[in-house]
Scaffold this motif. Structure first.
Motif, short mmCIF file in Angstrom:
data_model
loop_
_atom_site.label_atom_id
_atom_site.label_comp_id
_atom_site.label_asym_id
_atom_site.label_seq_id
_atom_site.Cartn_x
_atom_site.Cartn_y
_atom_site.Cartn_z
N SER A 66 -9.64 11.14 2.99
CA SER A 66 -11.07 10.85 2.77
C SER A 66 -11.33 10.59 1.29
N ARG A 67 -12.50 10.05 0.99
CA ARG A 67 -12.83 9.70 -0.38
C ARG A 67 -12.81 10.94 -1.28
N THR A 68 -13.36 12.02 -0.76
CA THR A 68 -13.38 13.25 -1.57
C THR A 68 -11.96 13.71 -1.85
N GLU A 69 -11.13 13.63 -0.86
CA GLU A 69 -9.74 14.06 -1.05
C GLU A 69 -9.07 13.20 -2.11
N VAL A 70 -9.28 11.90 -1.98
CA VAL A 70 -8.62 10.97 -2.89
C VAL A 70 -9.08 11.20 -4.32
N GLU A 71 -10.35 11.53 -4.48
CA GLU A 71 -10.85 11.73 -5.84
C GLU A 71 -10.22 12.94 -6.51
N GLY A 72 -9.76 13.87 -5.71
CA GLY A 72 -9.15 15.06 -6.29
C GLY A 72 -7.69 14.88 -6.66
N LEU A 73 -7.14 13.70 -6.40
CA LEU A 73 -5.70 13.51 -6.63
C LEU A 73 -5.45 12.87 -7.99
N ASN A 74 -4.32 13.21 -8.59
CA ASN A 74 -3.96 12.53 -9.83
C ASN A 74 -3.22 11.23 -9.50
N ASP A 75 -2.96 10.45 -10.54
CA ASP A 75 -2.38 9.12 -10.33
C ASP A 75 -1.06 9.19 -9.58
N GLN A 76 -0.23 10.13 -9.98
CA GLN A 76 1.09 10.24 -9.35
C GLN A 76 0.95 10.50 -7.85
N GLN A 77 0.03 11.39 -7.51
CA GLN A 77 -0.17 11.71 -6.09
C GLN A 77 -0.68 10.49 -5.33
N ILE A 78 -1.54 9.73 -5.98
CA ILE A 78 -2.04 8.49 -5.37
C ILE A 78 -0.87 7.53 -5.13
N HIS A 79 -0.04 7.39 -6.17
CA HIS A 79 1.08 6.45 -6.05
C HIS A 79 1.98 6.79 -4.88
N ARG A 80 2.15 8.08 -4.64
CA ARG A 80 3.07 8.50 -3.58
C ARG A 80 2.61 8.03 -2.21
N TYR A 81 1.34 7.68 -2.10
CA TYR A 81 0.84 7.21 -0.81
C TYR A 81 1.50 5.90 -0.36
N ILE A 82 2.16 5.20 -1.29
CA ILE A 82 2.81 3.96 -0.85
C ILE A 82 3.97 4.27 0.10
N PHE A 83 4.36 5.55 0.17
CA PHE A 83 5.41 5.93 1.12
C PHE A 83 4.82 6.28 2.49
N ALA A 84 3.51 6.26 2.59
CA ALA A 84 2.89 6.64 3.86
C ALA A 84 3.08 5.52 4.88
N PRO A 85 3.24 5.86 6.15
CA PRO A 85 3.46 4.83 7.18
C PRO A 85 2.30 3.82 7.23
N GLY A 86 2.66 2.58 7.36
CA GLY A 86 1.65 1.54 7.54
C GLY A 86 0.90 1.17 6.28
N PHE A 87 1.41 1.60 5.13
CA PHE A 87 0.69 1.32 3.90
C PHE A 87 1.27 0.08 3.23
N SER A 88 0.41 -0.86 2.88
CA SER A 88 0.87 -2.01 2.12
C SER A 88 -0.30 -2.56 1.36
N THR A 89 -0.08 -2.81 0.07
CA THR A 89 -1.21 -3.31 -0.72
C THR A 89 -1.14 -4.80 -0.94
N ALA A 90 -0.06 -5.40 -0.51
CA ALA A 90 0.08 -6.83 -0.78
C ALA A 90 -1.10 -7.57 -0.18
N ALA A 91 -1.78 -8.32 -1.02
CA ALA A 91 -2.95 -9.03 -0.56
C ALA A 91 -2.53 -10.10 0.44
N LYS A 92 -1.45 -10.77 0.16
CA LYS A 92 -0.96 -11.77 1.10
C LYS A 92 0.45 -11.41 1.54
N VAL A 93 0.71 -11.70 2.78
CA VAL A 93 2.04 -11.45 3.29
C VAL A 93 2.93 -12.61 2.85
N THR A 94 3.90 -12.33 2.01
CA THR A 94 4.79 -13.40 1.60
C THR A 94 5.99 -13.40 2.52
N ASN A 95 6.79 -14.39 2.29
CA ASN A 95 8.04 -14.55 3.04
C ASN A 95 8.91 -13.31 2.87
#
Lengths: 809, 147
Positions: A435-464
């Motif tokens: 949730s937003r409140t949860e996210v606000e309590g996290l530091n940058d490193q903890q945020i970054h670790r979310y890229i390991f979460a299932p189904g997470f992808s920030t790529a705006a476009k799907v490339t080849n």
């Protein structure tokens, strides 16, 4: 399959990997004569051998490629990226044909005229149309891997020159030219030309007459001894050394003195098993000898013990392979990416000689490739962007590996833009990962670790190449499966570094030997986070919620699995739980309750017989020093028994977020009722607390009611009427709703406390909203609505009472 | 006429035979570690000269009553099926017999299904019948599940 062809496939597969990386190196530095000579020689060997074996399709492609290379070498043609791409295309085509050959034993059907025409056109300096060449899908596995799965180069068992490749098939460069005795094909060079070319090229050192000094018979492949090189240009050189056979000299160090023989993996595995058994026998012997002090066996046994230890080390070493073997494909990958994305990318590799078990190596090959691809695609900015930012135009992806303790540490770093923390934050909320409140309590490193979460992808476009959202979580799962860890650090504008830590070997693992139900079991130490002592006088006590056990550990609830009862061991009934092993499996965390922790031991994992494969709680068995067999528990399978207690993932970060969240505290009434864990209810729901003499409660036909303030108020027990007291003073919680009142009979009112209400475990029956830690105790939170509905039902069954109530109101 | 060696053994009074070429060992199953949650036929795992052997109780596998009180210590014959080592726990081992293939008969059709699939055939000896077992179906997981 023909032995000769099998041999050919294995060797050619290796040569081709070398050609791939050599070509990339050559493109970067076209004046490097040695590299070109190497490539030329390799391609020529392939061509020669397949002519000899009667593989016309392969021969034609290799021939055309060789011709083009010959023109480069003569300096008649300039090396352009297009030309290199074309040669790479022909290498790909060769790989495809080889794959077909491997599958069927015959050359696959197909036409290569498209490719050969372009190769010839280029060789003659004509116009080249790359699009005319049909792209082919190169099989992912290395060629030859099926023939003799992953043959190893075993260091130095004899002074066999690395170039045994060629003579092994009985071929020598020069006398096998299939062109001999027939007219030259278009684009073909005559044999005389070839010979001249070879004569012109510097002979590699191994061709010299001088024998290798004896001291060169070192038990390490040369490449392992080579210091890590950091310069980009040097990296592929070091890598080519790993290719083992087929490589000629480098100016700096002459021939790579990899003195090796081929040994099939089966033999090595067998050797490994034998040594493991020998170690176990030695342990047994030592144990016997310890009890007999005057034994004449003591000294020779000590000697045997030392030798066995050394033998074990040596055999373990034969399973070790340099990590560079998993990196071989990367230069080509990065080169192709660089063209596709229009970015200039340098790939730097350090510590290719770092060795690890080949089984582990196979398992990290794909994750590593994925991560390098990710770094190049997402991590690095485009060249223009970099120039604007004042960064060097060439982006760098750097791979490094080194040993640390019993682990190998691999770093993949780029000097790109770094992770976009803000965007990841948005994504986390958007995908509902927190949730937003949860996210606000996290530091940058903890945020970054979310890229390991299932189904997470920030790529705006799907490339080849990447951005399909199934990336890092798969990487993470793969690495955790082999007992490894992955983490990352990212600096905005400065780049991202991933750090992977994996155990060197899977064959021997550290394990805790635990006791439960009178039996011993082994638990792999990698999954055990901590041991907690429980029991009567211990600080931590096991608490019960209905039938489920939980442990309060630093203000969190840990679901427990009792090992003895879970395995339905008879003897477990009278045992006291003395230890809780906190076990982490992926996102899940649970406690395994055991009776005893006996020992830690290095164990040799052996698979269970197929008749036992359906017993999922055990992953294998091992023989301990005392000769007994113990079963190895699979923490993963056991976690499923704890799983249904957890509503959601219980990851540390998420829990922290809940704890540090600014949930307002509420006043809660703690009470005991209906047995089991203490109960709690928000004070705001309660109108009154009453203590009524039991006699005043009127019971009728399985129901109970109380004349209260001139009205008849239903009295409910938590689980039914039997929860009401039979004598003495009955404490009641009175709830009032619109036009009615209801009382809940409880055993004892304990306290009123102020605390945050955060439900951590899901409910297991109606009337309860879940379980939370209230005032440091695990409490079930009452579902007031559930009882209100019951109370209301009572009213409706007594229409008279209800109407009189209304009249009073 | 071709002769074949059989190891003969007794389980619950009945005489059985196993192709001698398939039998690696005869040993006392000692130091058994029970495997919780496994099938009832599994007696446990044990260490036989550094190898982990899975012991399977022949009586339970054949649906025979358990061993009587005070019976002599059971024996086990070591078999290898699909690369795994097994020990078939039996009452006693008799002798190795050379038997002529001509005296071999297919299993009769009226056997209970639990037996029918693990029996290769029957030899008529002078005194009694020798039932020839197939170690593969006897110890195979799929067949065990079906039983």
């Amino acid at each position: 399959m023909d032995d000769l062809i099998a041999e050919f496939l294995t060797e050619t597969g290796e040569s081709l990997e070398v050609v791939d990386s050599e070509l990339v190196k050559f493109e970067a530095n076209p004046t490097e004569r040695k590299t070109l000579d190497n490539i030329f020689r390799l391609v020529h060997t392939i061509k020669g051998t397949c002519g000899f074996l009667g593989l016309p399709r392969l021969e034609a492609v290799a021939h055309a490629g060789e011709t083009l290379l010959g023109r480069f070498r003569d300096g008649k043609l300039e090396v352009t990226p297009v030309a290199v791409t074309l040669v790479l295309h022909s290498i790909d085509r060769i790989k495809v044909i080889l794959a077909g050959l491997e599958a069927t034993g015959n050359e696959p059907e197909g036409d290569d005229r498209d490719l050969i025409a372009q190769l010839e056109a280029m060789a003659e300096g004509g116009e080249v149309d790359l699009t005319a060449v049909q792209a082919v899908q190169v099989p992912d596995r290395p060629i030859g891997s099926d023939i003799d799965p992953a043959e190893l180069n075993v260091p130095a068992l004899g002074a066999i020159p690395p170039e045994s490749t060629t003579p092994a098939t009985g071929l020598n460069v020069g006398d096998i030219d299939p062109a001999t005795g027939r007219a030259l094909r278009p684009g073909e060079v005559s044999e005389a030309d070839l010979e001249a070319a070879f004569a012109a090229a510097d002979a590699p050192d191994w061709m010299n007459d001088e024998p290798e000094p004896v001291s060169e018979v070192a038990p390490e492949p040369a490449v392992a001894a080579k210091p890590a090189e950091s310069a980009a240009a040097k990296a592929p050189e070091a890598m080519s050394g790993l290719g083992g056979p087929g490589l000629g000299g480098e100016e700096t160090q002459g021939i790579t003195t990899t003195q090796s023989i081929r040994v099939s993996v089966d033999v090595l595995e067998g050797l490994m098993t034998l040594v493991s058994e020998m170690v176990l026998t030695r342990n047994q012997l030592l144990q016997i000898s310890r009890n007999r002090e005057d034994s004449a066996f003591a000294t020779p046994l000590q000697r045997l013990s030392t030798l066995t230890g050394e033998l074990q080390d040596s055999v373990m070493k034969t399973r070790m392979q340099p990590i560079g073997a998993a990196w071989k494909k990367l230069p080509r990958l990065v080169r192709d990416l660089s063209y596709e994305l229009g970015k200039k990318i340098d790939l730097v590799m350090e510590g290719e000689g770092t060795e690890l078990d080949r089984q582990v190596l196979e398992l990290i090959r794909d994750p590593l490739t994925h991560m390098v691809r990710n770094s190049a695609d997402h991590g690095l900015e485009s060249t223009e962007e970099r120039v604007q930012l004042g960064k060097p135009a060439n982006g760098t992806v750097k791979l490094s590996a080194f040993h640390e303790g019993g682990y190998i540490v691999i770093r993949i770093s780029d000097n790109g833009r770094g992770l976009n923390t803000g965007r990841i934050r948005e994504k986390i909320i958007e995908k509902g990962l927190a949730s937003r409140t949860e996210v606000e309590g996290l530091n940058d490193q903890q945020i970054h670790r979310y890229i390991f979460a299932p189904g997470f992808s920030t790529a705006a476009k799907v490339t080849n190449l990447s951005g399909r959202g199934v990336g890092m979580d798969v990487v993470r799962t793969n690495i955790e499966q082999i007992g490894g860890q992955i983490d990352l650090t990212s600096v905005s504008g400065g780049g991202t570094t991933f750090t992977i830590k994996i155990p060197l070997t899977l064959a021997i693992v550290s394990a805790l030997i635990v006791g439960a139900g009178g039996q011993k079991f082994a638990v792999p130490q990698t999954s055990v986070l901590e041991l907690v002592r429980t029991g009567q006088n211990a600080e931590h006590r096991i608490e019960k919620i209905n039938d489920a056990l939980v442990l309060r550990l630093r203000n969190k609830l840990l679901p427990l699995v009792q090992l003895g009862p879970t395995l339905q061991l008879e003897a477990a009934r009278d045992e006291d739980a003395t230890f809780v092993m906190v076990i982490q499996v992926g996102e899940r965390r649970y406690g395994l309750v055991v009776n005893d922790v006996l020992d830690t031991e290095e164990i040799v994992v052996k698979p269970l017989a197929s008749i036992l494969r359906d017993v999922d709680v055990f992953s294998g068995a091992t023989i301990l020093g005392d000769g007994s067999v113990v079963l190895i528990l699979d923490p993963n399978a056991l976690s499923e028994r704890a799983g249904n207690m957890l509503e959601e993932k219980a990851s540390e970060d998420a829990e922290d977020a809940v704890d540090t969240g600014d949930t307002a505290t509420v006043a809660m009434l703690l009470f005991k009722a209906g047995g089991g864990a203490p109960k709690a209810v928000e004070l705001a729901h309660i109108t009154r607390l009453e203590h009524i003499e039991v006699e005043k409660i009127e019971r009728m036909d399985g129901r109970a009611a109380l004349q209260y303030r001139g009205k008849l108020m239903p009295v409910l027990g938590l689980n039914g009427m039997h929860d009401l007291m039979s004598e003495g003073i009955q404490p009641l919680l009175v709830f009032t709703g619109e036009g009615y009142a209801m009382a809940l009979a409880v055993d004892e009112i304990v306290d009123v406390v102020e605390d945050r209400l955060s439900i951590e475990l899901s409910p297991d029956r109606s009337g309860v909203r879940g379980t939370a830690v209230v005032a440091g105790r695990a409490c079930e939170i009452l579902d007031v609505d559930y009882y209100n509905v019951q109370g209301l039902a009572e009213h409706q069954r007594k229409p008279g009472a209800a109407s009189s109530e209304r009249a009073v109101a | 006429m071709s002769l074949r060696d059989y190891v003969t053994l007794r389980v619950g009074g009945q005489l059985f035979g196993v192709d001698a070429a398939r039998v690696h060992d005869v040993f006392h199953p000692r130091g058994l570690t029970p495997v919780p949650q496994s099938r009832p036929e599994i007696a446990g795992v044990l260490n036989l000269r550094g190898r982990i052997v899975t012991a399977v109780c022949a009586r339970r596998r054949l649906g025979l009553p358990p061993r009587e009180e005070g019976a002599p210590e059971p024996l086990a014959i070591g078999l290898e099926v699909q690369g795994d080592s097994y020990g078939l726990v039996i009452d006693s081992v008799d002798e190795v017999l050379k038997l002529d293939d001509e005296k071999f008969h297919a299993a009769p059709g009226n056997l209970p299904p639990r037996w029918a699939e693990i029996i290769v055939g029957v030899y008529q000896l002078e005194k009694e019948l020798l039932i020839v077992l197939d170690p593969h179906t006897l110890l195979d997981n799929a067949h065990l599940k079906a039983a």
